[in-house]
Design an enzyme around this catalytic site. Sequence first.
Site, PDB file in Angstrom:
ATOM      1  N   ASN A  33       0.775  -0.994  -0.122  1.00  0.00           N
ATOM      2  CA  ASN A  33       0.052   0.236   0.038  1.00  0.00           C
ATOM      3  C   ASN A  33       0.950   1.132   0.098  1.00  0.00           C
ATOM      4  O   ASN A  33       1.615   1.593   1.065  1.00  0.00           O
ATOM      5  CB  ASN A  33      -0.950  -0.117   1.295  1.00  0.00           C
ATOM      6  CG  ASN A  33      -1.656   1.205   1.560  1.00  0.00           C
ATOM      7  OD1 ASN A  33      -1.899   2.040   0.561  1.00  0.00           O
ATOM      8  ND2 ASN A  33      -2.402   1.435   2.614  1.00  0.00           N
ATOM      9  N   TRP A  34       0.956   1.809  -1.345  1.00  0.00           N
ATOM     10  CA  TRP A  34       2.038   3.039  -1.208  1.00  0.00           C
ATOM     11  C   TRP A  34       1.320   4.451  -0.687  1.00  0.00           C
ATOM     12  O   TRP A  34       2.008   5.248  -0.718  1.00  0.00           O
ATOM     13  CB  TRP A  34       2.111   3.459  -2.703  1.00  0.00           C
ATOM     14  CG  TRP A  34       3.011   2.218  -3.502  1.00  0.00           C
ATOM     15  CD1 TRP A  34       3.506   0.989  -2.998  1.00  0.00           C
ATOM     16  CD2 TRP A  34       3.628   2.316  -4.736  1.00  0.00           C
ATOM     17  NE1 TRP A  34       4.082   0.317  -3.876  1.00  0.00           N
ATOM     18  CE2 TRP A  34       4.456   1.148  -4.974  1.00  0.00           C
ATOM     19  CE3 TRP A  34       3.395   3.550  -5.836  1.00  0.00           C
ATOM     20  CZ2 TRP A  34       5.184   1.029  -6.225  1.00  0.00           C
ATOM     21  CZ3 TRP A  34       4.216   3.139  -7.038  1.00  0.00           C
ATOM     22  CH2 TRP A  34       4.946   2.055  -7.224  1.00  0.00           C
ATOM     23  N   LYS A  35       0.125   4.199  -0.066  1.00  0.00           N
ATOM     24  CA  LYS A  35      -0.389   5.414   0.158  1.00  0.00           C
ATOM     25  C   LYS A  35      -0.357   6.664  -0.564  1.00  0.00           C
ATOM     26  O   LYS A  35      -0.415   6.474  -1.853  1.00  0.00           O
ATOM     27  CB  LYS A  35      -0.067   5.705   1.535  1.00  0.00           C
ATOM     28  CG  LYS A  35      -0.047   4.483   2.595  1.00  0.00           C
ATOM     29  CD  LYS A  35       0.138   4.772   3.863  1.00  0.00           C
ATOM     30  CE  LYS A  35       0.231   3.279   4.950  1.00  0.00           C
ATOM     31  NZ  LYS A  35       0.075   3.714   6.208  1.00  0.00           N
ATOM     32  N   HIS A  65      -9.386   0.857   4.720  1.00  0.00           N
ATOM     33  CA  HIS A  65      -7.912   1.142   5.644  1.00  0.00           C
ATOM     34  C   HIS A  65      -8.510   2.070   6.838  1.00  0.00           C
ATOM     35  O   HIS A  65      -9.167   2.752   6.598  1.00  0.00           O
ATOM     36  CB  HIS A  65      -7.089   1.563   4.561  1.00  0.00           C
ATOM     37  CG  HIS A  65      -5.673   1.959   5.140  1.00  0.00           C
ATOM     38  ND1 HIS A  65      -5.326   2.678   5.996  1.00  0.00           N
ATOM     39  CD2 HIS A  65      -4.590   1.024   4.874  1.00  0.00           C
ATOM     40  CE1 HIS A  65      -4.101   2.504   6.485  1.00  0.00           C
ATOM     41  NE2 HIS A  65      -3.650   1.484   5.754  1.00  0.00           N
ATOM     42  N   GLU A 110      -7.030   4.436   7.880  1.00  0.00           N
ATOM     43  CA  GLU A 110      -6.825   6.090   7.537  1.00  0.00           C
ATOM     44  C   GLU A 110      -7.991   6.571   6.695  1.00  0.00           C
ATOM     45  O   GLU A 110      -8.413   7.737   7.035  1.00  0.00           O
ATOM     46  CB  GLU A 110      -5.368   6.233   6.547  1.00  0.00           C
ATOM     47  CG  GLU A 110      -4.201   5.973   7.237  1.00  0.00           C
ATOM     48  CD  GLU A 110      -2.964   5.422   6.921  1.00  0.00           C
ATOM     49  OE1 GLU A 110      -2.911   5.538   5.475  1.00  0.00           O
ATOM     50  OE2 GLU A 110      -1.830   5.144   7.670  1.00  0.00           O
ATOM     51  N   GLU A 156      -5.054  -5.146  10.624  1.00  0.00           N
ATOM     52  CA  GLU A 156      -4.014  -4.022  10.675  1.00  0.00           C
ATOM     53  C   GLU A 156      -4.559  -3.304  12.109  1.00  0.00           C
ATOM     54  O   GLU A 156      -5.209  -2.272  12.088  1.00  0.00           O
ATOM     55  CB  GLU A 156      -4.166  -3.235   9.628  1.00  0.00           C
ATOM     56  CG  GLU A 156      -3.826  -3.599   8.503  1.00  0.00           C
ATOM     57  CD  GLU A 156      -3.089  -2.816   7.391  1.00  0.00           C
ATOM     58  OE1 GLU A 156      -2.279  -2.972   6.996  1.00  0.00           O
ATOM     59  OE2 GLU A 156      -3.627  -1.517   7.376  1.00  0.00           O
ATOM     60  N   GLY A 190       2.676   2.234  10.692  1.00  0.00           N
ATOM     61  CA  GLY A 190       3.419   3.206  10.556  1.00  0.00           C
ATOM     62  C   GLY A 190       4.367   3.674  11.747  1.00  0.00           C
ATOM     63  O   GLY A 190       5.118   4.669  12.106  1.00  0.00           O
ATOM     64  N   SER A 192       3.611  -2.192  10.347  1.00  0.00           N
ATOM     65  CA  SER A 192       4.842  -2.174  10.683  1.00  0.00           C
ATOM     66  C   SER A 192       5.730  -3.641  10.293  1.00  0.00           C
ATOM     67  O   SER A 192       6.575  -4.046  11.044  1.00  0.00           O
ATOM     68  CB  SER A 192       5.333  -1.780  12.244  1.00  0.00           C
ATOM     69  OG  SER A 192       4.972  -0.356  12.323  1.00  0.00           O
ATOM     70  N   GLY A 219       2.865  -1.188   4.210  1.00  0.00           N
ATOM     71  CA  GLY A 219       2.914   0.296   4.130  1.00  0.00           C
ATOM     72  C   GLY A 219       4.225   0.892   3.548  1.00  0.00           C
ATOM     73  O   GLY A 219       4.833   0.677   2.826  1.00  0.00           O
ATOM     74  N   GLY A 220       4.823   1.140   4.755  1.00  0.00           N
ATOM     75  CA  GLY A 220       6.409   2.109   4.607  1.00  0.00           C
ATOM     76  C   GLY A 220       7.270   1.148   3.895  1.00  0.00           C
ATOM     77  O   GLY A 220       7.982   1.415   2.888  1.00  0.00           O
TER      78      GLY A 220
HETATM   79  C1  PEP Z   1      -0.614   0.107   6.019  1.00  0.00           C
HETATM   80  O1  PEP Z   1      -0.752   1.400   6.098  1.00  0.00           O
HETATM   81  O2  PEP Z   1      -1.442  -0.509   5.775  1.00  0.00           O
HETATM   82  C2  PEP Z   1       0.634  -0.295   6.536  1.00  0.00           C
HETATM   83  C3  PEP Z   1       0.773  -1.503   6.961  1.00  0.00           C
HETATM   84  O3  PEP Z   1       1.531   0.639   7.002  1.00  0.00           O
HETATM   85  P1  PEP Z   1       3.012   0.185   7.685  1.00  0.00           P
HETATM   86  O4  PEP Z   1       3.496  -1.120   7.132  1.00  0.00           O
HETATM   87  O5  PEP Z   1       3.778   1.503   7.077  1.00  0.00           O
HETATM   88  O6  PEP Z   1       2.695   0.165   8.922  1.00  0.00           O
END
Ligand code: PEP
Length: 256
Positions: free
Chosen positions: A12-14, A98, A100, A172, A178, A214, A235-236
């Site tokens: 997920n590049w956001k 998600h 967010e 999640e 994050g 994470s 994500g990141g």
């Molecule tokens: C996400 O936003 O779906 C996510 C899992 O982010 P991260 O891996 O950066 O915690």
Amino acid sequence: MTVVRTPLVVGNWKMNGAFETNRVLIEALLASLGQQTLPEIGVCPPLPYLPQIGALLAETPIGWGAQTVSEHRGGAYTGQVSASMLQDLGCRYAIVGHSERRQYCGETDEQVAAQAMAALDAGLVPIICVGESAEQKASGHTLAVIDRQLAPLLLTLAGVADEGTGVVIAYEPVWAIGTGKTPTPDGVQVVHAHIRQRLMAAGLVQTRILYGGSVKASNAETLFALPDVDGGLIGGAALDAQEFSTICTAAANCAA
Ligand code: PEP
């Protein structure tokens, strides 16, 4: 019936990316993945870049998808994008619910269920996110929150979504996204086993459950080896080709 749950890793590049950095990232990822045995892999860039990513990945086994989708089929919904439009762009996946989107766009459990159904109807695989906040975890409400988030979804999906790859659930924990924090492996397994039990009761026996929050190259194999974890939503670490590639390898190793 034989239950096959192919491991899945989705990036997920956001709201990150630009034409040049996207190209560099995808080329580095393809080089890093090489010829190794892969799990199922998807990347979800921001909407404007879907055609570019689709073109870069067209001759590869890697799929692409969107980070959200409208629950509406079409009409006067300014700014929204329908599942059939994503299908036109060659998408395989649509992330829905998600945290967010729930937090910043006020998306409700019912809306998320309707988005998942719209995605399914258009032939997309919805990746449906659930997870508790830090406060909900601290007050011991994790499983109750998951049940509340799943309830409209299971009502909507029961009996219709268990063919082939069907739907995907992503657990999640909001406090893990994050932050560099993750639950203990036991903590992840308890929640995944709970979700699995709810899915089985609704007849969704093939549904994959991803862990997200994470995930990095250094912890992926431990998390993916858990019995009810079928891969990850990343994500990141999905913005770093080497990290993401190592995470994909970890998922493939856990399936082997
Ligand atoms: C996400 O936003 O779906 C996510 C899992 O982010 P991260 O891996 O950066 O915690």
